[in-house]
Design a protein around this motif. Structure first.
Motif, mmCIF file in Angstrom:
data_model
loop_
_atom_site.group_PDB
_atom_site.id
_atom_site.type_symbol
_atom_site.label_atom_id
_atom_site.label_comp_id
_atom_site.label_asym_id
_atom_site.label_seq_id
_atom_site.Cartn_x
_atom_site.Cartn_y
_atom_site.Cartn_z
ATOM 1 N N LYS A 86 23.698 21.934 -10.988
ATOM 2 C CA LYS A 86 22.460 22.310 -10.298
ATOM 3 C C LYS A 86 21.295 21.456 -10.799
ATOM 4 O O LYS A 86 20.458 20.983 -10.018
ATOM 5 C CB LYS A 86 22.161 23.789 -10.524
ATOM 6 C CG LYS A 86 20.977 24.299 -9.706
ATOM 7 C CD LYS A 86 20.744 25.765 -9.919
ATOM 8 C CE LYS A 86 19.589 26.265 -9.059
ATOM 9 N NZ LYS A 86 18.342 25.539 -9.226
ATOM 10 N N GLN A 87 21.256 21.253 -12.131
ATOM 11 C CA GLN A 87 20.201 20.408 -12.697
ATOM 12 C C GLN A 87 20.315 18.969 -12.187
ATOM 13 O O GLN A 87 19.312 18.313 -11.913
ATOM 14 C CB GLN A 87 20.292 20.432 -14.225
ATOM 15 C CG GLN A 87 19.882 21.767 -14.830
ATOM 16 C CD GLN A 87 20.103 21.816 -16.332
ATOM 17 O OE1 GLN A 87 20.900 21.061 -16.873
ATOM 18 N NE2 GLN A 87 19.387 22.708 -16.999
ATOM 19 N N ILE A 88 21.574 18.491 -12.072
ATOM 20 C CA ILE A 88 21.784 17.135 -11.542
ATOM 21 C C ILE A 88 21.304 17.057 -10.095
ATOM 22 O O ILE A 88 20.644 16.086 -9.690
ATOM 23 C CB ILE A 88 23.279 16.746 -11.637
ATOM 24 C CG1 ILE A 88 23.663 16.521 -13.105
ATOM 25 C CG2 ILE A 88 23.569 15.480 -10.829
ATOM 26 C CD1 ILE A 88 25.142 16.319 -13.337
ATOM 27 N N THR A 89 21.607 18.121 -9.303
ATOM 28 C CA THR A 89 21.144 18.162 -7.910
ATOM 29 C C THR A 89 19.621 18.161 -7.841
ATOM 30 O O THR A 89 19.022 17.455 -7.019
ATOM 31 C CB THR A 89 21.702 19.423 -7.213
ATOM 32 O OG1 THR A 89 23.129 19.399 -7.279
ATOM 33 C CG2 THR A 89 21.274 19.473 -5.759
ATOM 34 N N ASP A 90 19.002 18.971 -8.744
ATOM 35 C CA ASP A 90 17.535 19.030 -8.775
ATOM 36 C C ASP A 90 16.932 17.668 -9.127
ATOM 37 O O ASP A 90 15.972 17.228 -8.496
ATOM 38 C CB ASP A 90 17.070 20.081 -9.791
ATOM 39 C CG ASP A 90 17.393 21.502 -9.338
ATOM 40 O OD1 ASP A 90 17.656 21.676 -8.132
ATOM 41 O OD2 ASP A 90 17.384 22.418 -10.189
ATOM 42 N N ILE A 91 17.505 17.009 -10.131
ATOM 43 C CA ILE A 91 16.956 15.715 -10.545
ATOM 44 C C ILE A 91 17.198 14.660 -9.477
ATOM 45 O O ILE A 91 16.379 13.755 -9.270
ATOM 46 C CB ILE A 91 17.543 15.275 -11.909
ATOM 47 C CG1 ILE A 91 16.615 14.235 -12.573
ATOM 48 C CG2 ILE A 91 18.920 14.711 -11.787
ATOM 49 C CD1 ILE A 91 15.306 14.759 -13.027
ATOM 50 N N ASP A 93 17.201 15.385 -6.308
ATOM 51 C CA ASP A 93 16.150 15.675 -5.319
ATOM 52 C C ASP A 93 14.825 15.073 -5.772
ATOM 53 O O ASP A 93 14.068 14.509 -4.964
ATOM 54 C CB ASP A 93 15.996 17.187 -5.127
ATOM 55 C CG ASP A 93 17.199 17.798 -4.414
ATOM 56 O OD1 ASP A 93 17.946 17.033 -3.781
ATOM 57 O OD2 ASP A 93 17.383 19.022 -4.516
ATOM 58 N N THR A 94 14.537 15.204 -7.090
ATOM 59 C CA THR A 94 13.292 14.632 -7.635
ATOM 60 C C THR A 94 13.285 13.117 -7.492
ATOM 61 O O THR A 94 12.263 12.522 -7.123
ATOM 62 C CB THR A 94 13.149 15.008 -9.128
ATOM 63 O OG1 THR A 94 13.180 16.428 -9.255
ATOM 64 C CG2 THR A 94 11.833 14.486 -9.690
ATOM 65 N N ILE A 95 14.427 12.510 -7.779
ATOM 66 C CA ILE A 95 14.537 11.046 -7.644
ATOM 67 C C ILE A 95 14.344 10.642 -6.185
ATOM 68 O O ILE A 95 13.677 9.642 -5.882
ATOM 69 C CB ILE A 95 15.892 10.555 -8.174
ATOM 70 C CG1 ILE A 95 15.924 10.673 -9.712
ATOM 71 C CG2 ILE A 95 16.162 9.112 -7.757
ATOM 72 C CD1 ILE A 95 17.285 10.408 -10.326
ATOM 73 N N ALA A 96 14.896 11.454 -5.262
ATOM 74 C CA ALA A 96 14.718 11.174 -3.829
ATOM 75 C C ALA A 96 13.242 11.266 -3.449
ATOM 76 O O ALA A 96 12.725 10.428 -2.703
ATOM 77 C CB ALA A 96 15.547 12.150 -3.001
ATOM 78 N N ASN A 97 12.575 12.324 -4.008
ATOM 79 C CA ASN A 97 11.131 12.459 -3.747
ATOM 80 C C ASN A 97 10.362 11.295 -4.351
ATOM 81 O O ASN A 97 9.405 10.788 -3.754
ATOM 82 C CB ASN A 97 10.617 13.785 -4.317
ATOM 83 C CG ASN A 97 11.161 14.983 -3.566
ATOM 84 O OD1 ASN A 97 11.487 14.879 -2.387
ATOM 85 N ND2 ASN A 97 11.267 16.123 -4.234
ATOM 86 N N ASN A 98 10.783 10.894 -5.560
ATOM 87 C CA ASN A 98 10.130 9.739 -6.206
ATOM 88 C C ASN A 98 10.283 8.483 -5.354
ATOM 89 O O ASN A 98 9.346 7.681 -5.221
ATOM 90 C CB ASN A 98 10.738 9.488 -7.588
ATOM 91 C CG ASN A 98 10.305 10.533 -8.594
ATOM 92 O OD1 ASN A 98 9.318 11.224 -8.385
ATOM 93 N ND2 ASN A 98 11.049 10.689 -9.664
ATOM 94 N N LYS A 99 11.458 8.342 -4.780
ATOM 95 C CA LYS A 99 11.697 7.167 -3.938
ATOM 96 C C LYS A 99 10.810 7.211 -2.692
ATOM 97 O O LYS A 99 10.325 6.172 -2.223
ATOM 98 C CB LYS A 99 13.167 7.096 -3.547
ATOM 99 C CG LYS A 99 14.058 6.638 -4.703
ATOM 100 C CD LYS A 99 15.505 6.557 -4.286
ATOM 101 C CE LYS A 99 16.364 6.044 -5.455
ATOM 102 N NZ LYS A 99 17.802 5.990 -5.100
ATOM 103 N N ALA A 100 10.606 8.458 -2.164
ATOM 104 C CA ALA A 100 9.699 8.604 -1.008
ATOM 105 C C ALA A 100 8.269 8.248 -1.423
ATOM 106 O O ALA A 100 7.544 7.555 -0.681
ATOM 107 C CB ALA A 100 9.753 10.028 -0.474
ATOM 108 N N ASP A 101 7.895 8.724 -2.630
ATOM 109 C CA ASP A 101 6.561 8.385 -3.163
ATOM 110 C C ASP A 101 6.437 6.874 -3.357
ATOM 111 O O ASP A 101 5.399 6.274 -3.070
ATOM 112 C CB ASP A 101 6.313 9.104 -4.497
ATOM 113 C CG ASP A 101 6.169 10.614 -4.308
ATOM 114 O OD1 ASP A 101 5.887 11.038 -3.167
ATOM 115 O OD2 ASP A 101 6.358 11.349 -5.300
ATOM 116 N N ILE A 102 7.521 6.303 -3.868
ATOM 117 C CA ILE A 102 7.520 4.860 -4.099
ATOM 118 C C ILE A 102 7.330 4.110 -2.778
ATOM 119 O O ILE A 102 6.592 3.130 -2.693
ATOM 120 C CB ILE A 102 8.840 4.427 -4.772
ATOM 121 C CG1 ILE A 102 8.853 4.880 -6.241
ATOM 122 C CG2 ILE A 102 9.049 2.917 -4.704
ATOM 123 C CD1 ILE A 102 10.197 4.779 -6.910
#
Length: 422
Positions: A86-91, A93-102
């Motif tokens: 679950k933590q890996i899935t959350d991170i 998701d965060t990385i995906a959001n970071n990529k969107a921010d990027i």
């Protein structure tokens, strides 16, 4: 109670054996000792079988406790793996959001870079103009060239505005460059942190998966051990039942011997001829003297001999094709008839011959034996059909003879059947 019954039966049989009975000329003391030894041996084997059975059951309980502990550990690891995933899935998701921010930041950076490029061109043009005009603007000439005071003020205003604009351009240029560098550094930092966190979680997940695999391996080992123990318990139960059957058969033989002796005495008193002993053989022990008849086939049908396989084969194998009857090799009492995992469909028969106990074993029969525990059988009576059940390859009869009672592997007390067959 068992000892009391045995003493009564033994005493009765001793009286009968004291006469010129067909069991042979033996003294009263020798006969009593022999009978006591026979029953004592069976009882000792039963006690040992009970001990082994009890020990195996204790081992099984301990094994189950270990399995319970291992299962608890496996459940804990599964829970940790679930949390980690679950933590890996959350991170992720965060990385995906970071990529969107990027992606958004890259657009902003692109826009800022365009502004920087535009300002850079303006500044270059200003520098070029200054270079053409001698390296700098002659502000004094501009002011003194005014035709009137109003024009003078206008020129002062425009000169200040040009100067302010230049300063703004330079300031914005610096700010935009700083912002680009700041955003790029921030993006790289977030990516690095999240990727590092993901790598740590993946490493933890890998470790947990290894632990889970190890626990499952240990669990499988315990399950295999449980299967082995359960098989051992089953084997011990089989041995126990076989020994109990033999004890009952021997007691029945002794009881019948007592009854025959009583009939002999009664006939003697009435001057009537006595019948010969039902289980007595005319030949003496050993030397292929025909004490037993062939249970099936003959010497030409033997496919494996006594003592083969490095000494572990404790009987002979008689192989004949087709529907082949299995016969009792001598009169006696059935100690046990059942299906065994190793012997297949098997019958154990106890015989009393010339004052001695013998046991014959008929294994791998096609179907359940045609006789049952405690049944009296006559020599030559059919007890089943030749087959290939249990641990067997190909139709044959595995035939064993014991001088005494049947014993568990390595089967001490067996004799070579060929020494007792015609």
């Amino acid at each position: 109670m068992r000892q009391f019954w045995r003493n009564i039966v033994v005493g009765a049989v001793i009286v009968s054996m004291f006469t010129s009975f067909s069991w042979g000329s033996v003294s009263h003391a020798e006969s009593k000792k022999k009978l006591n030894n026979k029953l004592n041996n069976i009882e000792k084997k039963q006690d040992k079988s009970d001990e082994k059975l009890s020990g195996a059951k204790d081992q099984l309980e301990k094994n189950k406790e270990k399995q319970k502990d291992k299962q608890a550990k496996i459940d804990q690891i599964k829970s940790k793996i679930s949390t980690t995933k679950k933590q890996i899935t959350d991170i992720e998701d965060t990385i995906a959001n970071n990529k969107a921010d990027i992606s958004r930041m890259k657009k902003q950076i692109k826009s800022i870079k365009k502004r920087i490029k535009k300002r850079t061109k303006i500044l270059k043009d200003r520098i070029k103009s200054m270079y053409i005009n001698g390296g700098s603007v002659d502000y004094l000439s501009v002011l003194l060239g005014s035709n009137n005071f109003g024009e003078f003020l206008d020129r002062v205003f425009f000169l200040n505005k040009i100067s302010d604009q230049d300063k703004k351009i330079i300031k914005s240029q610096k700010e935009d460059k700083a912002e680009v560098e700041k955003q790029q550094a921030s993006i790289q930092k977030k990516l690095k942190e999240n990727q590092s966190k993901k790598a740590s979680l993946e490493s933890l997940n890998s470790q947990l998966s290894d632990q889970k695999a190890e626990q499952k391996r240990l669990m499988k080992k315990l399950e295999e051990e449980q299967g082995h123990i359960e098989k051992m318990i089953m084997t011990q139960k089989e041995k126990k039942k076989t020994l109990e059957g033999q004890e009952a058969a021997v007691r029945q033989l002794i009881k019948e011997a007592k009854q025959r002796e009583q009939r002999r005495k009664a006939n003697k008193q009435n001057n009537s001829p006595s019948k010969p002993e039902a289980y007595s053989a005319s030949s003496s022990d050993g030397g292929g003297n025909g004490m037993f008849i062939w249970p099936a086939g003959n010497r030409g049908a033997i496919s494996d001999y006594y003592g083969a396989r490095g000494g572990t084969h404790k009987g002979i194998d008689i192989a004949v094709n087709g529907a082949v009857k299995i016969k009792a090799a001598q009169s006696g009492v059935v100690a046990r008839a059942y299906h065994s995992s190793s012997y297949g469909n098997v019958a154990f028969i106890n015989h009393r011959i010339n004052g001695n106990i013998y046991t014959t074993v008929y294994a791998h029969m096609r179907s359940r034996p045609m006789v049952s525990k405690g049944q009296k059988v006559q020599q030559g009576q059919q007890i089943g059909w030749m087959g290939s059940t249990g641990q067997s390859t190909g139709q044959h009869l595995h035939f064993e003879i014991y001088k005494g009672q049947w014993t568990p592997p390595p089967h001490p007390g067996t004799v070579n059947p060929l020494n007792y067959l015609p």
